[in-house]
Scaffold this motif. Structure first.
Motif, short mmCIF file in Angstrom:
data_model
loop_
_atom_site.label_atom_id
_atom_site.label_comp_id
_atom_site.label_asym_id
_atom_site.label_seq_id
_atom_site.Cartn_x
_atom_site.Cartn_y
_atom_site.Cartn_z
N GLN B 3 0.82 -1.21 0.00
CA GLN B 3 0.00 0.00 0.00
C GLN B 3 0.86 1.26 0.00
O GLN B 3 0.60 2.21 -0.73
N ASN B 4 1.89 1.23 0.84
CA ASN B 4 2.75 2.41 0.97
C ASN B 4 3.39 2.78 -0.36
O ASN B 4 3.39 3.93 -0.78
N GLU B 7 0.80 4.11 -2.75
CA GLU B 7 0.30 5.43 -2.42
C GLU B 7 1.29 6.52 -2.77
O GLU B 7 0.90 7.60 -3.19
N PHE B 8 2.56 6.22 -2.63
CA PHE B 8 3.55 7.28 -2.84
C PHE B 8 4.21 7.18 -4.20
O PHE B 8 5.11 7.93 -4.51
N TYR B 9 3.77 6.22 -5.01
CA TYR B 9 4.35 6.12 -6.34
C TYR B 9 3.85 7.26 -7.22
O TYR B 9 2.67 7.60 -7.22
N TRP B 10 4.75 7.87 -7.93
CA TRP B 10 4.34 8.79 -8.98
C TRP B 10 5.44 8.85 -10.01
O TRP B 10 6.56 8.46 -9.75
N LYS B 64 -3.21 6.54 -13.24
CA LYS B 64 -4.09 7.55 -13.80
C LYS B 64 -3.31 8.83 -14.02
O LYS B 64 -2.24 9.02 -13.44
N ARG B 66 -2.75 12.77 -13.74
CA ARG B 66 -3.16 13.91 -12.91
C ARG B 66 -2.54 15.18 -13.46
O ARG B 66 -1.53 15.15 -14.14
N GLU B 75 0.02 8.52 -11.44
CA GLU B 75 -0.14 8.17 -10.04
C GLU B 75 -0.88 6.84 -10.00
O GLU B 75 -1.66 6.55 -10.92
N THR B 76 -0.67 6.03 -8.97
CA THR B 76 -1.34 4.73 -8.91
C THR B 76 -2.85 4.89 -8.95
O THR B 76 -3.39 5.77 -8.29
N ASN B 77 -3.50 4.05 -9.72
CA ASN B 77 -4.95 4.05 -9.76
C ASN B 77 -5.46 2.90 -8.90
O ASN B 77 -5.20 1.74 -9.18
N PHE B 78 -6.18 3.24 -7.83
CA PHE B 78 -6.66 2.21 -6.92
C PHE B 78 -7.99 1.61 -7.36
O PHE B 78 -8.44 0.61 -6.82
N ASN B 100 -12.87 4.13 -15.27
CA ASN B 100 -12.42 4.28 -13.88
C ASN B 100 -11.05 4.94 -13.79
O ASN B 100 -10.24 4.58 -12.94
#
Lengths: 220, 492
Positions: B3-4, B7-10, B64, B66, B75-78, B100
């Motif tokens: 998750q970490n 969440e912080f991947y870009w 996705k 941004r 950025e990660t698409n959840f 989505n």
């Protein structure tokens, strides 16, 4: 399969005419390929925008004409024009950003600020817009996004930039107070304090995420 | 990944993606389609699972787009990806409310799987690797026992995420000291057509060599194919399939590379069906994207290609196919030298890295880049993209029948051609934004006259289907008291 005697090619779809030369084709066998949907959809957002644009043009020209015939009370027509533009832009943005509440809140806070300021300015400039409306808009917008974030901390990366912009609107209220443009102090003080508190909370409690967002949003 | 990390991947966009993200709209979607025909009807649920598994292996597609203040970023698409039955035109703009937030659209229709990929995310080669992986997981569920995914060559996807997302444009551009050859959008060959290769060689050198890369591409406006446009948002697809061996035999007889042969044939079709009847003194220019992974040791899944243009002055020349073929081969060979490609990448990177461009806010940048894009669009009459021979392990052969590559059109290039081959099937797909089908007609008739057997497929509604829609119209007309005219059967 079908066969076009003119182009001398086989046609794998069940067609009556050759897609190359538009002439009738002959049947070969009953094995056909369907690769595409027969009635595909097209996007229609443009049509909605055109309707809104058309209505806006009608309303604006009607108002200008009316004001021309009633002793040229231009102020009223200007207010109507501003309101119509605001409404049209709002509708388009609501349609476009239906999945992003943050963007919606930010745009509404900013455009309502501008609109009320214009109306206030048009009618004698009693400063009710900068005294009351703008500070309360900043507080309401910030509060709304903060509440969403409390329930959905993961949404920070979606809402960060909007929270920042609305908080800056509160800061702007504070600046107007310092410049003595504002005549009633307490709403501006409240807005500035509230926004400072929000930003402080954001960068202290969600420091890593907030810094990360800054890095992403402002990378060169 | 945990998750970490997610969440912080870009990640920043690559060179070409920055352009595409800024300029894409309904008329120039920059969404291309890879389509694969399977031996049996597609099972949606299996495909959905396969897509999820493939995204796990290739997380660089699980992103996705941004907006930042200066550039877009990934950025990660959840959100969960969504597989749907094909519902729109090929290469239509990707509606991120429907997908989505994903930048690709995986759809199916009867035996076909379509992958519509936004060019911001990957180029043809990257998208193909993604599609291969989805297919492998799909077949693995349908035919348990054969480890399809492990049969794919490891080098194609078993590398680090850094390797998958490398901005290879910046890695392999020419060193700073090398002289820049500008943006490299292609000098216009002013040499007489039909003259020998040696005589026309100087024509490939631009007359004024620009000192620094220019943001606005230079060059002559190319000939524009004109005709009646299809309805907005629609696109006409015409696919012709022939035997790959037959075509290779034909090309070998001419002793030329396949891409050069097909490019020459496209130019010849444009000349014969359009150019010679419109007295526009403009060069016919075809843009041919080159996969730079063949020239540099990169295995990125992001964009890594370069556009090479073949520009011929055909005005009042009355060329034969052989003459065009000779010139085309010559120009393609010259411009595909790795020094030329490196210099071009350097020029593009120079534009991207100049502080002047970087500090412009995104919304203004979109206008600047849009101007560049439209200017560049005018330099080409058409495009031909050859994905080459698609290779899959032989275990796939009974289930996978055919691949097709569909290109998006742009305002100045209403007809484009995508080519790829798999097994013995070579598929040529014309994307037409014009009602006229002269150019594909000439192209396929030419191949047919060379002795190849052509099978045509298209996205015209089938005969059985057309009856459903007009029935409604007929009823309405009868109610109004109009006489129902028999449907017109083409132009004759």
């Amino acid at each position: 399969m079908k066969f076009c005697p003119k182009c001398k090619v086989k046609i794998e779809n069940n067609l009556e005419i050759c897609p190359l030369c538009q002439r009738p084709v002959q049947p070969l066998d009953d094995v056909f390929v369907t690769e595409y949907p027969s009635h595909p959809s097209r996007r229609r957002l443009v049509t909605l925008m055109k309707v809104i644009g058309f209505l806006a043009v009608l309303l604006i020209t009607g108002t200008v004409l009316l004001s021309a015939f009633s002793n040229f009370q231009w102020v009223w027509s200007l207010v109507v024009i501003a309101a119509v533009v605001y409404l049209g832009v709002s509708i388009v943005l609501v349609v476009k950003s239906s999945k992003n509440i943050g963007l919606l809140v930010m745009i509404q806070a900013l455009s309502l600020s501008v609109l009320t300021f214009l109306i206030d300015h048009a009618f004698g400039y009693y400063r009710w817009s900068i005294n009351y409306v703008i500070p309360f808009l900043a507080i309401a917008g910030t509060l709304l996004i903060t509440l969403i974030l409390l329930f959905r901390p993961m949404a920070l990366r979606d809402f960060f930039i909007y929270l920042l912009v609305i908080a800056l609107l509160g800061g702007f209220s504070g600046i107007m107070l310092l410049c003595r443009w504002v005549t009633v102090a307490w709403p501006s003080v409240a807005a500035a304090l509230y926004c400072v508190a929000t930003l402080a909370g954001l960068f202290l409690f969600a420091d890593r995420r907030a810094r990360h967002e800054m890095k992403k949003r402002f990378h060169l | 990944m945990n998750q970490n990390y997610q969440e912080f991947y870009w990640n920043k966009l690559d060179n070409a993606a920055k352009m595409y993200s800024a300029v894409s709209r309904e008329q120039a979607t920059n969404v291309f389609r890879l389509s694969v025909q399977l031996s049996s009807p597609v099972e949606p649920d299996t495909l959905q699972t396969a897509l999820e598994q493939a995204l796990r292996d290739m997380p660089s597609f699980q992103v996705k787009l941004r907006k930042g203040l200066f550039w877009h970023y990934f950025e990660t698409n959840f959100a969960a990806p969504r597989v749907r039955q094909d519902y729109t035109y090929p290469c239509a703009k990707i509606d991120r409310n429907i997908t989505n937030g994903y930048l690709f659209r995986l759809t199916y229709f009867s035996c076909h799987v379509h992958l519509d990929m936004y060019h911001v995310l990957a180029d043809g080669s990257g998208a193909l690797q993604f599609l291969k992986l989805i297919l492998a997981y799909y077949l693995e569920q349908q035919h348990p026992g054969t480890p399809f995914a492990q049969l794919l060559p490891d080098g194609e996807w078993g590398f680090s995420r850094g390797g998958q997302e490398e901005n290879s444009f910046l890695h392999y551009r020419a060193p700073q000291t090398a002289p820049s050859s500008g943006d490299g959008t292609g000098p216009v060959g002013s040499g007489a057509l039909g003259a020998g290769a040696e005589a026309s060689a100087p024509a490939f050198v631009p007359k004024e060599q620009p000192k620094t890369a220019s943001a606005i591409p230079k060059g002559l406006q190319a000939y524009r194919i004109e005709g009646v446009k299809v309805l907005g948002g629609e696109l006409k697809m015409i696919t012709g399939v022939c035997s790959a061996k037959g075509l290779i035999g034909l090309v070998k007889a001419a002793k030329k590379p396949v891409t050069a042969y097909l490019t020459a044939l496209l130019i010849y079709s444009i000349y014969r069906q359009s150019f010679q009847y419109h007295q526009q003194n403009r060069p016919v220019s075809v843009c041919v994207p080159v996969n730079l992974r063949n020239f540099f040791p990169s295995s990125t899944l992001r964009n890594f290609f370069s556009n090479v243009s073949v520009t011929l002055d055909l005005f009042r020349k009355n060329p034969s196919f052989e003459e065009i073929l000779e010139q085309t081969t010559d120009q393609l060979a010259k411009k595909q030298e790795s020094t030329a490609l490196e210099a071009k990448m350097k020029g593009n990177a120079h534009v991207e890295q100049s502080m002047l461009i970087r500090i412009i806010p995104l919304f203004l940048k979109r206008m600047v880049l849009g101007l560049m894009y439209r200017k560049n669009d005018k330099l080409h009459t058409s495009s031909l993209s050859n994905l080459g021979r698609i290779v899959l392990p032989e275990e796939f052969a009974p289930y996978v029948l055919r691949f097709e590559a569909h290109l998006p059109v742009s305002p100045r290039q209403p007809v484009k051609l995508g080519v790829c081959s798999y097994g013995d099937n070579m598929a040529f797909t014309f994307s037409c934004a014009l009602e006229e089908t002269d150019i594909p007609q000439f192209f396929f008739r030419f191949l047919q006259q060379q002795g190849l057997e052509i099978t045509i497929g298209c996205n015209e509604p089938a005969a059985a289907d057309t009856s459903a829609e007009p029935a409604k119209k007929e009823r309405r007309k009868r109610r109004k008291g109009h006489e129902v005219l028999p449907q017109m059967q083409g132009e004759n």
